[in-house]
Scaffold this active site. Structure first.
Site, PDB file in Angstrom:
ATOM      1  N   ARG A  84      -7.942   2.225  13.916  1.00  0.00           N
ATOM      2  CA  ARG A  84      -8.778   1.037  13.704  1.00  0.00           C
ATOM      3  C   ARG A  84      -8.627   0.054  14.855  1.00  0.00           C
ATOM      4  NH1 ARG A  84     -11.780  -1.719   9.532  1.00  0.00           N
ATOM      5  NH2 ARG A  84     -11.696   0.165   8.264  1.00  0.00           N
ATOM      6  N   GLU A 117     -10.617  -9.090   4.791  1.00  0.00           N
ATOM      7  CA  GLU A 117      -9.910  -9.079   6.067  1.00  0.00           C
ATOM      8  C   GLU A 117     -10.605  -9.807   7.212  1.00  0.00           C
ATOM      9  OE1 GLU A 117      -7.626  -4.900   6.343  1.00  0.00           O
ATOM     10  OE2 GLU A 117      -9.705  -4.716   5.691  1.00  0.00           O
ATOM     11  N   GLU A 151       0.840  -1.198   0.000  1.00  0.00           N
ATOM     12  CA  GLU A 151       0.000   0.000   0.000  1.00  0.00           C
ATOM     13  C   GLU A 151       0.875   1.246   0.000  1.00  0.00           C
ATOM     14  OE1 GLU A 151      -3.633   2.068   2.563  1.00  0.00           O
ATOM     15  OE2 GLU A 151      -3.194  -0.065   2.803  1.00  0.00           O
TER      16      GLU A 151
END
Length: 776
Positions: free
Chosen positions: A322, A725, A244
């Site tokens: 998160r 995920e 990423e």
């Protein structure tokens, strides 16, 4: 239309069909073209990094004379050779591709050697002399916490008055736990091929999940406009978050060398270099204090999450947010404070990894639930049930999002019933009473995982669709394919709109000059975002074609129906291809862009409050394990998974995602251990020292079920749900089952002292510890 399902079965490969991955045959025959398979343009050079041998050091000088005198070496580049800004930070700033004044970790790139081939560059890199002044490094989370060294300010999510609630509670528990990091260990390592064009134009073939971010990074490094840079990626050989932001390092360096040498340049990292240079999953250290009632309900809780951010922030802010947002998992916390600390250490910057902080947050909460159960002498499952989110009350998260779609109770109850969980728990107990050396454990793991990027601007996507006059379709969108099946899913969406066979749709490489300003293919949102964007583009073209068909057949537009590769108007019809030709003849565009942005989301990154997730996806797993108390070895005997996929776009692909995610999670929690020495050198940087799961680690009895007749309650693409995920966190059931097996050694309700990963050494130490405490 998006809520109807019957018409999609009329064509081959529409939405919800079990279609194989578009590159499946090419993958297994070796015909799939990855970046290293691209025929290199004439004159292509290869480049190798010169890296720091020290965890923290001042760079006094760099002498590249000897390396430059080696035959075949074209250039040796250092930070001062960068024409633009030496900064590829995805969120903050000051994250260079080549170290300038200081080297911040062992493996930090300080120079780049470009040569005729890899071997010449590799050997020349050893001849670049760097004079360092070694400085004291910070190598542990604990030391960074002590010194208050962070890559950005700590974060706190809170509600109510946890201190008072804990003080007033009948029962108080406290503890600590830690979980390790994880290397992505993608089959295809980091790689980029940069090719200069006219003037300042440059094209980079990059193995990246985020072409736009790579485009921006190359633009900054070279000091050129973004529109001079084109990034292309057809497929990656795995990524898992590691491509990423980290791919920008490789692509920008290759682009820099290409511009300086005026030749195409390829950088491909060896496995050892890849593991040393690039970031990993964040390791965490947790502490917690909770107040609990006699009924097992959490009345107040304080949690501290300290994570290894590494030498720079990278994506740590999102990972920590998160983790904090998933510290509740499936449980209502009325009074709570979740404190997160991104610890700055002189180790490689950690980065995105499948789950993006959520696995770590959930793991901690499951330890708390287990601790409460042992403290009260109740079953872990009873404590879970007492704390689950409600549907009409007790349904607001610590960050103030209302949980509107919880199915965790019915899902876990169904799984437990179908696999005879209560009977199996009794069988495990009986087995343990008869065996002294071998001990079994069994555990259930529920998962509630939020879908959407925490940063609202990232929740958007674009697509480009062309229909040609022979009826074939060209599809492009901003998502990237890393083996997860995104491309075939989006093609199925377009096939469904046009009601044509999916084989008629050409899937093309992701390119920044086709669909601009894209978001990363991450956060499990690839199908949600790009599927919707492609749907909108195809619908635009379909409406144009329907208008032409209505005129051709002389019927109202509402009478036109696309079905089975044809277009109908009552009893008459024509092939889809014929209508495409007629549409073109009428000078009506057969090309359209599509755009989509996720609705109903908002997030305050300062207060850490809002509605960051469009919906939640749910899953549950029951795992049964066995351990050898003499050696610490463990085996997973059986795993039963029930996963919520909404109305699955492609059950075959989703099944593979569930299976792979679970096994990858098993690796994180049982065998994959990152070890640094006292000088900050990574000791586990190859398959000989870093143990990823093998075929024999997969449970011999492995049962995966996708929840049926459970369409997403939110209007996603054909009512599907994300799946990339969430199943990884189901593997926490394996770790919990190992803890259950260790705990069975003692007749007293003692909590085992076992961190993750539960390697044989860790299990053996936990066994010895619990025996000693049981005998006290």
């Amino acid at each position: 239309m998006m809520d109807g399902f019957e018409e999609r079965q009329a064509t081959i490969g529409g939405a919800h069909a079990k279609v194989k991955h578009d590159s499946a045959a090419r993958h297994v025959t070796g015909k799939a073209i990855f970046i290293d398979d691209i025929v290199a343009p004439p004159g292509t050079l290869e480049a190798v990094f010169v890296t720091s041998p020290h965890a923290h050091a001042k760079i006094n000088s760099i002498d590249k004379t000897k390396a430059l005198n080696i035959d075949g070496v074209h250039d040796v580049l250092i930070a001062e050779d960068i024409p633009g800004r030496n900064d590829i930070a995805p969120v903050f700033e000051d994250e260079p591709i080549l170290a300038e004044k200081f080297a911040q970790y062992v493996g930090h790139p300080v120079a780049l050697v470009a040569a005729d081939n890899y071997d010449v560059a590799f050997h020349a890199a050893k001849e670049v002399f760097v004079e360092y002044q070694v400085l004291e490094p910070i190598l542990s989370i604990a030391e960074a916490l002590k010194r208050k060294e962070f890559t950005y300010p700590p974060q706190i999510i809170g509600r109510g008055d946890p201190e008072s609630a804990i003080a007033a509670a009948r029962h108080k528990i406290s503890g600590e736990i830690a979980c390790g990091g994880q290397d992505h260990f993608y089959l295809e390592g980091q790689i980029a091929l940069a090719q200069p064009g006219e003037e300042t134009d440059i094209t980079v073939y990059s193995s990246t999940q985020h072409p736009t971010e790579v485009q921006h990074s190359v633009s900054k490094i070279l000091g050129i406009p973004i529109n001079d840079v084109t990034i292309e990626v057809r497929r990656m050989g795995g990524a898992f978050g590691g491509k990423e932001s980290q791919a920008s390092i490789i692509a920008a360096a290759a682009a820099l060398a290409a511009v300086k040498t005026k030749r195409p340049v390829k950088i491909r990292l060896r496995r050892d270099d890849d593991m040393v240079i690039t970031g990993k999953r964040h390791d965490f250290e947790f502490t917690y204090v909770a107040g609990v009632g006699d009924d097992g309900r959490i009345e107040g809780i304080e949690i501290v999450m300290a994570m290894r951010s590494g030498n720079v922030a990278d994506l740590s802010s999102g990972v920590l947010a998160r983790a904090l947002c998933h510290g509740d998992n499936c449980y209502y916390l009325p009074n709570v404070r979740l404190s997160g600390f991104p610890c700055k250490t002189n180790t490689v910057s950690n980065t995105a990894f499948r789950g993006f902080g959520a696995p770590q947050g959930m793991l901690l909460m499951e330890v708390v639930i287990e601790h409460i159960a042992r403290h009260l002498g109740q079953s872990v499952d009873a404590i879970r049930a007492a704390n689950y989110y409600g549907t009409s009350d007790r349904n607001i998260t610590p960050y103030e999002q209302v949980v509107k779609d919880s199915i965790v109770v019915e899902l876990t109850d169904r799984l437990a019933r179908e696999v005879e969980y209560e009977d199996r728990k009794l069988e495990v107990k009986n087995f343990n009473s008869r065996h002294q050396t071998l001990k079994k454990g069994i555990a259930l793991m529920p998962v509630k995982f939020g879908i959407s990027f925490n940063a609202p601007p990232l929740n958007q996507a674009g697509a480009l669709v062309h229909v040609y006059t022979d009826g074939s379709v060209h599809l492009n969108h901003g998502g990237t394919e890393m083996g997860q099946g995104l491309f075939i899913k989006v093609a199925q969406v377009v096939a469904t709109v046009f009601q044509i066979d999916v084989n008629n749709i050409k899937i093309s490489a992701t390119r920044t000059d086709k669909v601009p300003n894209t978001s990363a293919t991450a956060a499990s949102a690839g199908s949600d975002l790009n599927g919707m964007a492609a749907f909108n583009a195809a619908e635009t073209i379909k409406k144009r074609m329907a208008c032409i068909a209505a005129k051709h057949f002389d019927v109202p537009e509402s009478d036109v129906e696309f079905r089975q590769n044809r277009v109908f108007a009552g009893n008459v019809s024509m092939p889809f291809a014929e209508l495409a030709q007629i549409t073109w003849s009428n000078r009506v565009s057969l090309s359209a862009t599509g755009y989509y942005k996720t609705p109903e989301i908002h997030w305050d990154p300062i207060k850490l409050k809002g509605n960051p997730f469009y919906y939640f996806t749910y899953g549950a797993c029951i795992s049964e394990v066995i351990i050898d108390t003499l050696t610490g070895e463990s085996r997973v005997l059986r795993a039963d998974i029930l996963q919520d996929c909404g109305m699955s776009l492609n059950p075959t692909v989703d099944y593979g995602q569930i299976e792979g995610a679970f096994v990858q999670g098993m690796g994180w929690l049982t065998s994959e251990e990152l070890v640094w020495d006292k000088e900050g050198r990574l000791m586990t940087h190859g398959p000989s020292t870093y143990k990823i799961p093998g075929s024999r680690d997969v449970p011999p009895d492995f049962n995966i079920h996708i929840l049926e007749d459970a369409p997403n309650r939110f209007p996603t693409i054909f009512r599907s749900k994300a799946v990339g995920e969430p199943p990884l966190m189901l593997a926490i059931s394996v770790w919990l089952a190992i803890r259950d097996a260790v705990a069975s050694i003692s007749e007293s309700p003692l909590a085992p002292k076992l961190n993750a990963p539960a390697t044989p050494e860790a299990i053996l130490m936990a066994v010895n510890d619990i025996r000693q405490r049981a005998n006290q």
